[in-house]
Design an enzyme around this catalytic site. Structure first.
Site, PDB file in Angstrom:
ATOM      1  CB  VAL A 194       1.810  -3.942   3.693  1.00 46.26           C
ATOM      2  CG1 VAL A 194       0.822  -3.901   4.836  1.00 46.26           C
ATOM      3  CG2 VAL A 194       2.390  -2.563   3.393  1.00 46.26           C
ATOM      4  CE  LYS A 195       5.962  -0.461   0.886  1.00 45.18           C
ATOM      5  NZ  LYS A 195       5.421   0.186   2.060  1.00 45.18           N
ATOM      6  CG  HIS A 196       7.659  -7.157  -2.484  1.00 41.55           C
ATOM      7  ND1 HIS A 196       7.470  -5.807  -2.628  1.00 41.55           N
ATOM      8  CD2 HIS A 196       6.963  -7.745  -3.495  1.00 41.55           C
ATOM      9  CE1 HIS A 196       6.703  -5.578  -3.686  1.00 41.55           C
ATOM     10  NE2 HIS A 196       6.386  -6.740  -4.227  1.00 41.55           N
TER      11      HIS A 196
END
Length: 397
Positions: A194-196
């Site tokens: 879910v991170k960049h």
């Protein structure tokens, strides 16, 4: 009034929209396949390549790739020399890892309250919580908005403390024109899906301090080295190695780093889309009564990991739970970030009590995270807005 899905009405969406999700394309897959076909699956050249490219991107001398974001925090705590009896100040509005890493080293987390506008740790409360036992500060760039780095660094310098910035939310964010990753003693990042950018699981620690860098490299590989410059016995053959510290097996693989390099090549595209979505939310939601939109300091540029709204609960006939569950029924994958760390039963058993951080506790009762990730379409964004409008109007006093 339109009947809510939770009451048997038709949902705004036919399919579920998660609050966050990776964006993997064919070129990412091709790079992973190349790594799988190469001579190295782990401890190979892709790790160094990923570290160098990542370090260059954030503008830092040294970057150490590691197995996940929690391991990055653990490694930074180790390199900082946190030990039994030490106190480390952090925020309660974060994932538990930001505090757990202190416990791993035998230290004691001390929770400072948040600023009610930014939701980030309040530097004034940090200073109030400092004692003779304080060793470090672990501020968290909540939602992707950097903390007040100048004030925190000034406090750290005044009291001779180490700063470990938890940048799990803030890859690509800027503080006064500089990217997060080189502005404190150490910064940690996460590459969870879910991170960049993602490596599946993975993390990074960045620093401009060579001594910390060497400690971090040891820590992720059992504390073992073959580096003749630091071996005690420098006269052995090339097969020889020594364990110098009690480290862990926190290595990341070449497979993961191949994906990380490919994803890092797209970071600007990902950030641009996150910021576009945040702007759309700001525009579409400003006229919906009963919610407070995220506040941004003028000297920062958020990386918008999360978009968190605050409910003005006094304007509704129900509480946050009913609104949350109604949005879920509309197929909008809302979430809550975060339960204050010291609310968790494990921390309660350690002696932490509710009431420590009033601002954080009040915020927790009112916040909801709405979906935000680069792969979202404009239609997805409008569905979120429509669902919010539908649910909030229904429950309005």
């Amino acid at each position: 009034m339109t009947k809510l899905a939770i009451n048997g009405g038709t949902p705004v969406r036919d399919t579920y929209l998660p609050y966050g999700q990776q964006w993997i394309e064919d070129d990412d897959i091709e790079e992973v396949v190349k790594a799988l076909k190469s001579d190295y699956l782990t401890t190979g050249p892709k790790i160094k390549e990923f570290e160098e490219k990542f370090g260059k991107y954030v503008g830092v001398k040294y970057a150490v790739a590691i197995s996940n974001g929690t391991a990055a925090l653990h490694g930074a705590s180790f390199a900082a020399g946190i030990k039994e009896g030490d106190e480390v100040i952090t925020t309660p509005i974060t994932f538990a890892a930001s505090a757990n890493c202190i416990l791993y080293q035998g230290g004691k987390p001390v929770f400072a309250d948040i600023d009610s506008s930014t939701y980030n740790i309040d530097p004034k409360d940090i200073e109030e919580k400092i004692s003779s036992k304080t060793k470090a500060i672990v501020p968290v760039d909540f939602t992707g908005q950097p903390v007040n780095i100048d004030e925190i660094n000034a406090i750290a310098k005044k009291y001779n403390l180490i700063v470990i910035e938890d940048g799990a939310h803030s890859l690509g964010a800027e503080y006064k024109g500089k990217r997060i990753g080189s502005l404190v003693d150490m910064t940690t990042f996460s590459f969870h899906p879910v991170k960049h950018i993602t490596t599946g699981e993975g993390g990074m620690i960045t620093t401009n301090n060579k001594e910390l860098y060497e400690k971090l490299k040891l820590f992720r590989t059992h504390g073992i080295t073959r580096d003749k410059e630091i071996l005690y016995n420098k006269n052995e053959s090339s097969w020889y190695y020594e364990q110098l510290e009690l480290g862990y097996n926190y290595r990341i693989t070449d497979i993961q780093c191949a994906l990380g390099i490919s994803q890092l090549n797209k970071i600007d595209k990902f950030l641009r889309r996150r910021r576009e979505i945040a702007e759309k939310y700001n525009e579409y939601l400003k006229d919906i009564d009963g919610i407070v939109l995220p506040y941004q300091e003028e000297y920062i540029k958020s990386s918008w990991h999360l978009y968190v709204i605050q409910l003005e609960l006094e304007k509704f006939k129900v509480g946050r739970r009913e609104i949350f569950e109604a949005l879920q029924a509309e197929n909008i994958g809302v979430n809550v970030h975060y339960i204050p760390v010291y609310y968790h039963p494990y921390y309660q058993k350690l002696g932490y009590k509710k009431g420590l951080c009033p601002n954080a506790e009040k915020l927790y009762e009112r916040i909801i995270t709405i979906p935000l990730y680069p792969k979202m379409t404009d239609k997805d964004v409008k569905d979120v807005v429509e669902a919010l409008d539908k649910v909030l109007k229904y429950y309005k006093r």
